[in-house]
Design an enzyme around this catalytic site. Structure first.
Site, short mmCIF file in Angstrom:
data_model
loop_
_atom_site.label_atom_id
_atom_site.label_comp_id
_atom_site.label_asym_id
_atom_site.label_seq_id
_atom_site.Cartn_x
_atom_site.Cartn_y
_atom_site.Cartn_z
N ASP A 9 0.87 -1.18 0.00
CA ASP A 9 0.00 0.00 0.00
C ASP A 9 0.91 1.23 0.00
OD1 ASP A 9 -2.24 1.78 0.65
OD2 ASP A 9 -1.38 1.80 2.67
N ASP A 11 -0.28 5.17 0.86
CA ASP A 11 -0.57 6.19 1.89
C ASP A 11 -0.64 5.56 3.28
OD1 ASP A 11 -2.54 7.50 -0.64
OD2 ASP A 11 -0.87 8.61 0.26
C1 XBP Z 1 -5.34 6.25 1.07
C2 XBP Z 1 -6.53 6.95 0.54
C3 XBP Z 1 -6.34 8.08 -0.44
C4 XBP Z 1 -5.58 9.24 0.21
C5 XBP Z 1 -5.79 10.52 -0.54
O1 XBP Z 1 -4.87 5.48 0.00
O2 XBP Z 1 -7.63 6.59 0.89
O3 XBP Z 1 -7.63 8.51 -0.80
O4 XBP Z 1 -6.10 9.44 1.52
O5 XBP Z 1 -5.37 10.34 -1.89
P1 XBP Z 1 -4.01 4.10 0.28
P2 XBP Z 1 -6.35 10.75 -3.10
O6 XBP Z 1 -4.84 3.01 -0.35
O7 XBP Z 1 -2.69 4.33 -0.41
O8 XBP Z 1 -3.85 3.94 1.77
O9 XBP Z 1 -6.89 12.13 -2.77
O10 XBP Z 1 -5.46 10.72 -4.32
O11 XBP Z 1 -7.41 9.68 -3.10
MG MG Z 2 -2.96 3.22 3.33
#
Ligand code: XBP
Ligand code: MG
Length: 258
Positions: A9, A11
């Site tokens: 993953d 973020d």
């Molecule tokens: C986490 C998310 C993303 C980010 C914001 O993604 O839910 O929406 O919070 O990015 P991950 P965007 O699956 O990597 O944990 O505004 O581009 O969605």
């Molecule tokens: Mg994440």
């Protein structure tokens, strides 16, 4: 089946990006003349909705249902424009060096690559955000180790829907039992589980304390020899950082019949 691939993953897992996302959202709202401000408490609650566009829409529908005028009449176009502005602002922060990798990420990527494991990204965020993050915070050889980039554009639905993981498995041409996912959130855990992939959780400040039932192990970071992890759930086998051997151990109970 032996472990063949690790799906990371982004973020919260590769880097603690959510404070930069949150700042980009708030700067976008201010520039749009909105009285919206997502503080940490609000944002932790909104993170239960994966996807920036979906998160804005959820906030609009649940907290600002009386937004007047064209925004309310054609919210999706307006939200898409807001989110594009937010993504630009986030990209500026990241390319300006605002973010670093989480402990152990680059080490584990190199160890996995050198051990012959394949590497993929499986994230809700957009491809441009991933490219900017890897280019600005990861050495070129490590970033170049990823073979598949399953990003928000690759799946109709966002996590906890398993779509992005299923797309990654299809691109890797691997069954889920040959893989392990590394995630930070409940949405991410449920998405990977939905695709049948055993999942390790490395919690981050926005997800610490959440219910990660079903994860093969929960740690507070991947860790380094000089920066040990705290094992929250699972068998650390006297190790203090996540290496390929420990991932193979955590993966083994999930391996199907040989
Ligand atoms: C986490 C998310 C993303 C980010 C914001 O993604 O839910 O929406 O919070 O990015 P991950 P965007 O699956 O990597 O944990 O505004 O581009 O969605
Ligand atoms: Mg994440």
């Amino acid at each position: 089946m032996d472990l063949k691939a690790i799906l990371f993953d982004v973020d919260g897992t590769i880097s603690e990006t959510e404070e930069a996302h949150r700042a980009a959202f708030n700067e976008t709202f201010r520039a749009e003349g909105l009285d919206w401000h997502w503080d940490r408490d609000i944002y932790r609650r909104l993170l239960s909705v994966a996807g920036g566009r979906e998160r804005i829409r959820f906030f609009l529908d649940t907290e600002r249902p009386h937004l007047p005028g064209p925004k309310k009449d054609a919210p999706d176009d307006w939200i898409a424009r807001l989110h594009q502005d937010k993504t630009r602002r986030f990209g500026d922060k990241v390319s300006g060096g605002a973010l670093t990798l989480r402990s152990g990420v680059e080490r584990l990527i190199r160890e996995a690559r050198d051990d012959g494991l394949r590497l993929a990204i499986a994230t809700t965020t957009s491809r441009v955000n991933v490219d900017t993050l890897l280019a600005s915070s990861m050495a070129r050889d490590a970033a170049g180790s990823f073979e598949v980039f399953a990003t928000g554009e690759c799946s109709q639905n966002k996590k906890p829907d398993p779509g992005v993981y299923l797309w990654a498995l299809d691109q890797l041409a691997l069954p889920p039992e040959a893989c392990i996912a590394i995630e930070d959130s409940v949405n991410g855990l449920h998405a990977a589980q939905g695709a049948g992939i055993p999942t390790v959780i490395a919690t981050c400040p926005y997800t610490d304390g959440d219910d990660f039932t079903g994860a093969v192990a929960v740690v507070d970071r991947l860790g380094e020899p000089d920066r040990p992890f705290r094992i929250i759930n699972g068998d650390a086998r006297n190790k203090t950082w996540v290496d390929v051997e420990l991932l193979r151990h955590w993966h083994s109970p999930n391996a199907g019949d040989a």
